[in-house]
Design an enzyme around this catalytic site. Structure first.
Site, PDB file in Angstrom:
ATOM      1  N   LEU A  92      45.305 -76.759 -45.085  1.00 49.53           N
ATOM      2  CA  LEU A  92      44.260 -77.881 -45.264  1.00 49.53           C
ATOM      3  C   LEU A  92      44.871 -79.029 -46.393  1.00 49.53           C
ATOM      4  CD1 LEU A  92      41.035 -76.102 -44.927  1.00 49.53           C
ATOM      5  CD2 LEU A  92      42.243 -77.112 -43.042  1.00 49.53           C
ATOM      6  N   GLY A  93      46.030 -79.208 -46.801  1.00 50.39           N
ATOM      7  CA  GLY A  93      46.829 -79.870 -47.584  1.00 50.39           C
ATOM      8  C   GLY A  93      46.245 -79.666 -48.988  1.00 50.39           C
ATOM      9  N   SER A  95      47.462 -78.629 -51.828  1.00 51.55           N
ATOM     10  CA  SER A  95      48.448 -79.159 -53.019  1.00 51.55           C
ATOM     11  C   SER A  95      48.520 -80.520 -53.025  1.00 51.55           C
ATOM     12  CB  SER A  95      49.838 -78.637 -52.849  1.00 51.55           C
ATOM     13  OG  SER A  95      50.735 -79.287 -51.383  1.00 51.55           O
ATOM     14  N   ALA A  97      46.236 -82.645 -52.143  1.00 50.07           N
ATOM     15  CA  ALA A  97      44.752 -83.158 -52.712  1.00 50.07           C
ATOM     16  C   ALA A  97      44.699 -82.909 -54.169  1.00 50.07           C
ATOM     17  CB  ALA A  97      43.604 -82.412 -52.093  1.00 50.07           C
ATOM     18  N   ASP A 138      50.546 -85.105 -45.770  1.00 48.86           N
ATOM     19  CA  ASP A 138      49.700 -84.711 -46.354  1.00 48.86           C
ATOM     20  C   ASP A 138      49.241 -85.691 -47.691  1.00 48.86           C
ATOM     21  OD1 ASP A 138      50.015 -82.406 -44.832  1.00 48.86           O
ATOM     22  OD2 ASP A 138      50.056 -80.963 -46.351  1.00 48.86           O
TER      23      ASP A 138
HETATM   24  C1  MEV Z   1      51.963 -79.443 -43.249  1.00 50.34           C
HETATM   25  O1  MEV Z   1      50.537 -79.805 -43.618  1.00 50.34           O
HETATM   26  C2  MEV Z   1      52.623 -80.164 -42.062  1.00 50.34           C
HETATM   27  C3  MEV Z   1      53.974 -79.886 -41.770  1.00 50.34           C
HETATM   28  O2  MEV Z   1      54.414 -80.828 -40.748  1.00 50.34           O
HETATM   29  C4  MEV Z   1      55.013 -80.133 -42.982  1.00 50.34           C
HETATM   30  C5  MEV Z   1      55.079 -81.608 -43.237  1.00 50.34           C
HETATM   31  O3  MEV Z   1      54.655 -82.472 -42.562  1.00 50.34           O
HETATM   32  O4  MEV Z   1      55.636 -82.008 -44.495  1.00 50.34           O
HETATM   33  C6  MEV Z   1      54.068 -78.300 -41.369  1.00 50.34           C
END
Ligand code: MEV
Length: 300
Positions: A92-93, A95, A97, A138
């Site tokens: 869910l992103g 790091s 955030a 992210d």
């Molecule tokens: C991670 O949230 C998404 C990935 O595509 C990695 C990235 O885009 O850096 C797996």
């Protein structure tokens, strides 16, 4: 308090690392940070009961904090206090955030003014500490929020649409490392370049069609695209038995589509619903399997 938001990738994770487009939406939950002058530099994450000092050779947070401080205007030492509303290592992103919130808090303390887009670009340095070779999706969504199409070469492109939809996010409870999953996909790409490129091209076409489906409020189509994307992530070995169980339960409970979201190999899945009531039923089925979950409305 300065804010960085979490994100859910609807279509195109991993392909986005290889220059393909991906669709994501920002979450209202994320990380909040506040910086103040202090005797020494320290990062306090109360949610995790964690205190970290900057260390370029240290563990990940210590390195990322050192990087953020070294790139910020030199001044008196600071204490940055952070509250986190997202699970870590769950796709869910989290790091990104935290990174966006910390950098925005340092900016605020030091009187640096920059746009949210510039803040998102700045946070890529933080993300590189954690993920090695991040696409940038992210950190850009963490800073800018909303529903958007992202491509490395073009950055974020906001999607506007009229009709809301609902996402149900279910946590497998299995921690995963984005860095390791991205490295595994890179190894597959080295072994079978043509095969991997075909998968990324298919993901790109799903993301492009997904954008049109959102704009046309064609949610059944968006759901089918998510199901197809899940199959492609499976082909990259990025699902797990637990994620399969949650995806199947969401579909059975009437979701229009469901898939792994983020790096995979654990972490979260996401299901799409056109009505709030249906989202409630899907959430109940995930909770019935012991998965913690939440619903988020995606508004234009
Ligand atoms: C991670 O949230 C998404 C990935 O595509 C990695 C990235 O885009 O850096 C797996």
């Amino acid at each position: 308090m300065s804010f960085g938001g979490g994100k859910v990738i609807l279509l195109g994770e991993h392909g986005v690392v290889y220059g393909r487009p991906a669709l994501a939406v920002g979450l209202e939950r994320g990380a909040h940070a506040k910086a103040s002058i202090h005797a020494t530099n320290v990062l306090d994450i109360a949610t995790w009961n964690l205190r970290v000092e900057p260390d370029p050779q240290g563990e990940l947070l210590a390195r990322a904090f050192a990087e953020a401080l070294s790139r910020s205007t030199p001044d008196a030492p600071v204490r940055v206090q952070v509250d986190v509303e997202l699970p870590a290592g769950a796709g869910l992103g989290c790091s990104a955030a935290v990174g966006v919130a910390v950098i925005a808090a340092l900016d605020e303390l030091r009187g640096v003014e920059r746009s949210r887009v510039d803040l998102g670009h700045e946070a890529i340095h933080w993300e590189r500490v954690f993920h090695g070779n991040p696409s940038g999706i992210d950190n850009m969504i963490a800073a800018c929020g909303g529903a958007a199409c992202y491509r490395k070469s073009e950055g974020l492109d906001r999607i506007t649409f009229d009709r809301s939809f609902w996402l149900v996010v279910g946590d497998s409870g299995e921690a995963s490392s984005t860095k390791e999953r991205v490295a595994e996909v890179a190894r597959f790409h080295e072994r079978d370049r043509a095969g991997a490129e075909r998968i990324f091209d298919a993901m790109a076409s799903l993301a492009q069609n997904g954008r049109l489906a959102i704009e046309a409020a064609d949610h059944p189509r968006l759901g089918r695209l998510m199901d197809l994307n899940h199959a492609l992530l499976n082909a990259l070995m990025l699902s797990t038995p637990r994620l399969e169980e949650l995806v199947a339960a969401a579909r059975e409970a009437g979701a229009l589509g469901a898939k792994v979201t983020g790096a995979g190999g654990g972490g979260c899945m996401v299901a799409l619903c056109a009505e709030e009531q249906r989202a409630g039923a899907v959430r109940a089925s995930l909770e019935g399997l012991g998965a913690s979950s939440f619903i988020t409305e995606v508004r234009s």
